[in-house]
Design a protein around this motif. Structure first.
Motif, short mmCIF file in Angstrom:
data_model
loop_
_atom_site.label_atom_id
_atom_site.label_comp_id
_atom_site.label_asym_id
_atom_site.label_seq_id
_atom_site.Cartn_x
_atom_site.Cartn_y
_atom_site.Cartn_z
N ASN A 3 0.83 -1.22 0.00
CA ASN A 3 0.00 0.00 0.00
C ASN A 3 0.86 1.26 0.00
O ASN A 3 0.53 2.23 -0.67
CB ASN A 3 -0.97 -0.01 1.18
N LYS A 19 2.14 1.62 -3.54
CA LYS A 19 1.08 1.87 -4.52
C LYS A 19 0.56 3.29 -4.48
O LYS A 19 0.34 3.90 -5.52
CB LYS A 19 -0.06 0.88 -4.28
N ASP A 30 -1.25 -16.96 -5.79
CA ASP A 30 -2.58 -16.37 -5.89
C ASP A 30 -3.02 -15.70 -4.59
O ASP A 30 -3.70 -14.67 -4.62
CB ASP A 30 -3.61 -17.41 -6.32
N LYS A 80 -1.29 -12.36 -4.76
CA LYS A 80 -1.83 -11.52 -5.83
C LYS A 80 -3.18 -10.92 -5.45
O LYS A 80 -3.48 -9.78 -5.80
CB LYS A 80 -1.98 -12.33 -7.12
N LYS A 81 -3.99 -11.66 -4.74
CA LYS A 81 -5.31 -11.15 -4.32
C LYS A 81 -5.17 -9.95 -3.40
O LYS A 81 -6.04 -9.09 -3.36
CB LYS A 81 -6.11 -12.25 -3.63
N LYS A 82 -4.09 -9.88 -2.66
CA LYS A 82 -3.85 -8.77 -1.75
C LYS A 82 -3.22 -7.57 -2.45
O LYS A 82 -3.24 -6.47 -1.93
CB LYS A 82 -2.93 -9.20 -0.60
N LEU A 83 -2.65 -7.78 -3.62
CA LEU A 83 -1.95 -6.72 -4.35
C LEU A 83 -2.84 -6.16 -5.46
O LEU A 83 -2.49 -6.20 -6.64
CB LEU A 83 -0.63 -7.25 -4.94
N THR A 84 -3.97 -5.62 -5.08
CA THR A 84 -4.92 -5.12 -6.07
C THR A 84 -4.39 -3.86 -6.75
O THR A 84 -3.83 -2.99 -6.11
CB THR A 84 -6.28 -4.81 -5.42
N GLY A 85 -4.54 -3.83 -8.05
CA GLY A 85 -4.14 -2.65 -8.81
C GLY A 85 -2.77 -2.73 -9.45
O GLY A 85 -2.36 -1.78 -10.11
N LYS A 139 -0.41 -3.41 -12.31
CA LYS A 139 -0.65 -3.52 -13.74
C LYS A 139 0.13 -4.63 -14.42
O LYS A 139 -0.29 -5.17 -15.43
CB LYS A 139 -0.28 -2.20 -14.43
N GLU A 184 2.51 -8.22 -14.22
CA GLU A 184 2.96 -9.41 -13.49
C GLU A 184 3.89 -10.19 -14.41
O GLU A 184 3.56 -10.48 -15.55
CB GLU A 184 1.76 -10.28 -13.13
#
Length: 166
Positions: free
Chosen positions: A16, A19, A123, A126-131, A133, A135
């Motif tokens: 966060n 980001k 996964d 990745k679900k916690k790293l929203t946004g 662009k 990978e």
């Protein structure tokens, strides 16, 4: 396939902080992370921040690190998997950009067991790293050394990566 591995709050907070781009003091800017590695803890139950494997914006601004990409590459273990966040600076013909790249480092010399654990845990992270662009799954240092290939992965029109012309 999910492994049931948890993601530490420390990892989420680090993401966060990387980001969210906000105006801040020069001192706060210098503390901002440029690159970090995440790893599984010893019990293989939680993804944690690899405290010793980080680059800050201050490292770059103050000249301790001249080439952040090369320094990032040197942080990667040659025979063990990792996850990474890299705050890439690049230029197109029109503008300068900074975008986060999520990398899944899977070197060929890593054990099959670790490759499987990291693959099945990706996964959950990745679900916690929203946004994010971009990978990338990377298996060799050579893939990261080729700035033209990295630029192509960021999209067409990239003319410089980390202040180096392509």
């Amino acid at each position: 396939m999910a492994s049931g591995v948890a993601v530490s709050d420390e990892v989420i907070n680090c993401f966060n902080d990387m980001k969210v781009r906000k105006s801040c003091s020069q001192a706060d800017l210098k503390k901002r992370k440029k690159a970090v590695l995440f790893k599984l803890d010893d019990s293989k139950e939680k993804i944690i921040l690899d405290q010793e494997k980080q680059i800050t914006v201050g490292d770059v601004l103050e000249g301790r690190i001249c080439d952040p990409l090369n320094s990032f590459i040197k942080m990667l273990p040659l025979n063990d998997c990792r996850y990474a966040l890299y705050d890439a600076s690049f230029e197109t013909k029109e503008t300068k950009k900074e975008e986060l790249i999520f990398m899944h480092w899977v070197p060929e010399d890593a054990s099959v067991e670790w490759k499987m654990i990291y693959a099945s845990s990706k996964d959950a992270l990745k679900k916690k790293l929203t946004g994010v662009k971009h990978e990338w799954q990377v298996t060799s240092i050579d893939e990261l050394m080729d700035r033209c290939e990295l630029a192509a992965k960021l999209g067409s029109g990239v003319v410089a990566f980390e202040s180096q012309k392509i």
